[in-house]
Design a protein around this motif. Structure first.
Motif, PDB file in Angstrom:
ATOM      1  N   ARG A  69      -1.396  -9.480   0.905  1.00 38.60           N
ATOM      2  CA  ARG A  69      -2.522  -8.713   1.448  1.00 38.60           C
ATOM      3  C   ARG A  69      -2.745  -7.469   0.599  1.00 38.60           C
ATOM      4  O   ARG A  69      -1.802  -6.786   0.211  1.00 38.60           O
ATOM      5  CB  ARG A  69      -2.260  -8.308   2.886  1.00 38.60           C
ATOM      6  N   GLN A  70      -4.006  -7.153   0.340  1.00 44.28           N
ATOM      7  CA  GLN A  70      -4.369  -6.057  -0.555  1.00 44.28           C
ATOM      8  C   GLN A  70      -4.631  -4.776   0.225  1.00 44.28           C
ATOM      9  O   GLN A  70      -5.765  -4.342   0.378  1.00 44.28           O
ATOM     10  CB  GLN A  70      -5.580  -6.455  -1.381  1.00 44.28           C
ATOM     11  N   GLY A  71      -3.582  -4.178   0.723  1.00 44.36           N
ATOM     12  CA  GLY A  71      -3.710  -2.939   1.475  1.00 44.36           C
ATOM     13  C   GLY A  71      -2.443  -2.117   1.365  1.00 44.36           C
ATOM     14  O   GLY A  71      -1.413  -2.592   0.883  1.00 44.36           O
ATOM     15  N   PRO A  72      -2.495  -0.875   1.807  1.00 40.60           N
ATOM     16  CA  PRO A  72      -1.351   0.019   1.647  1.00 40.60           C
ATOM     17  C   PRO A  72      -0.101  -0.421   2.411  1.00 40.60           C
ATOM     18  O   PRO A  72       1.012  -0.163   1.961  1.00 40.60           O
ATOM     19  CB  PRO A  72      -1.860   1.375   2.138  1.00 40.60           C
ATOM     20  N   ILE A  73      -0.256  -1.107   3.526  1.00 34.73           N
ATOM     21  CA  ILE A  73       0.928  -1.529   4.278  1.00 34.73           C
ATOM     22  C   ILE A  73       1.742  -2.527   3.459  1.00 34.73           C
ATOM     23  O   ILE A  73       2.961  -2.455   3.406  1.00 34.73           O
ATOM     24  CB  ILE A  73       0.522  -2.114   5.647  1.00 34.73           C
ATOM     25  N   ASP A 110      -2.842   7.029   1.650  1.00 32.13           N
ATOM     26  CA  ASP A 110      -3.288   6.714   2.997  1.00 32.13           C
ATOM     27  C   ASP A 110      -2.288   7.334   3.966  1.00 32.13           C
ATOM     28  O   ASP A 110      -1.126   6.961   3.978  1.00 32.13           O
ATOM     29  CB  ASP A 110      -3.333   5.195   3.173  1.00 32.13           C
ATOM     30  N   PHE A 111      -2.717   8.295   4.725  1.00 33.50           N
ATOM     31  CA  PHE A 111      -1.817   9.015   5.608  1.00 33.50           C
ATOM     32  C   PHE A 111      -2.041   8.656   7.067  1.00 33.50           C
ATOM     33  O   PHE A 111      -2.119   9.524   7.923  1.00 33.50           O
ATOM     34  CB  PHE A 111      -1.982  10.537   5.428  1.00 33.50           C
ATOM     35  N   GLU A 117       3.979   8.365   3.245  1.00 31.25           N
ATOM     36  CA  GLU A 117       2.852   8.361   2.316  1.00 31.25           C
ATOM     37  C   GLU A 117       2.651   6.929   1.816  1.00 31.25           C
ATOM     38  O   GLU A 117       3.530   6.359   1.173  1.00 31.25           O
ATOM     39  CB  GLU A 117       3.147   9.284   1.139  1.00 31.25           C
ATOM     40  N   ASN A 118       1.532   6.317   2.136  1.00 31.68           N
ATOM     41  CA  ASN A 118       1.247   4.948   1.719  1.00 31.68           C
ATOM     42  C   ASN A 118       0.344   4.951   0.493  1.00 31.68           C
ATOM     43  O   ASN A 118      -0.685   5.601   0.489  1.00 31.68           O
ATOM     44  CB  ASN A 118       0.568   4.183   2.857  1.00 31.68           C
TER      45      ASN A 118
END
Length: 168
Positions: A69-73, A110-111, A117-118
């Protein structure tokens, strides 16, 4: 806008030039089959956007495919691990194209969770491309999920940029 010498990179074997605006998925499938004759492909990490036909055909041909998945998590921890590997000198000999991709990346913080800190890689500007770097991070995600924590080995990752057009 980009001022990139794609011809030289193609002559160096760093990319394959295809006719048209987009790379046909059947050409990507054929390319993976060709690469599997040369290399042991353990798992293909991929962005699931617009990948249904390709991944179904790759899996039917016996390839293991894993969604990243293309996200900060998903990307946060692998990004930080990759940074540490770069600083420690475990990543070296990057080709000119990958160096250009890496110079095109900007980290967006992404906070959502103020304690953590992501990181999320994004394009430095609209003229840049980061597809190759994202493919590297997808492979890094798969590799770090396969290896137990603390048992890092020299990665056997080869990254191929399969996306053409807008991209990351």
């Amino acid at each position: 806008a980009e001022k990139i010498d794609y011809y030289t990179w193609a002559m160096q074997g760093l990319l394959t030039v295809c006719d048209g605006e987009y790379i046909p998925q059947d050409a990507v499938f054929a390319w993976f089959k060709e690469m599997a004759e040369k290399y042991e492909i353990l798992t293909i990490g991929y962005d699931p956007a617009n990948a249904i036909w390709l991944t179904r055909n790759l899996e039917a041909a016996g390839f293991a495919c894993k969604i990243v998945r293309q996200g900060p998590i998903t990307l946060n921890d692998p990004m930080k691990d990759f940074k540490t590997a770069m600083i420690d000198g475990r990543i070296r000999n990057l080709d000119p194209m990958m160096r250009w991709y890496m110079h095109s990346v900007r980290l967006r913080n992404d906070f959502q969770d103020m304690e953590k800190e992501n990181w999320m890689p994004v394009k430095r500007n609209r003229f840049r491309k980061i597809d190759g770097f994202m493919a590297l991070i997808d492979a890094w995600c798969v590799m770090t999920q396969m290896e137990p924590p603390g048992e890092w080995q020299e990665p056997q990752i080869t990254v191929y940029n399969l996306k053409s057009g807008g991209g990351y």
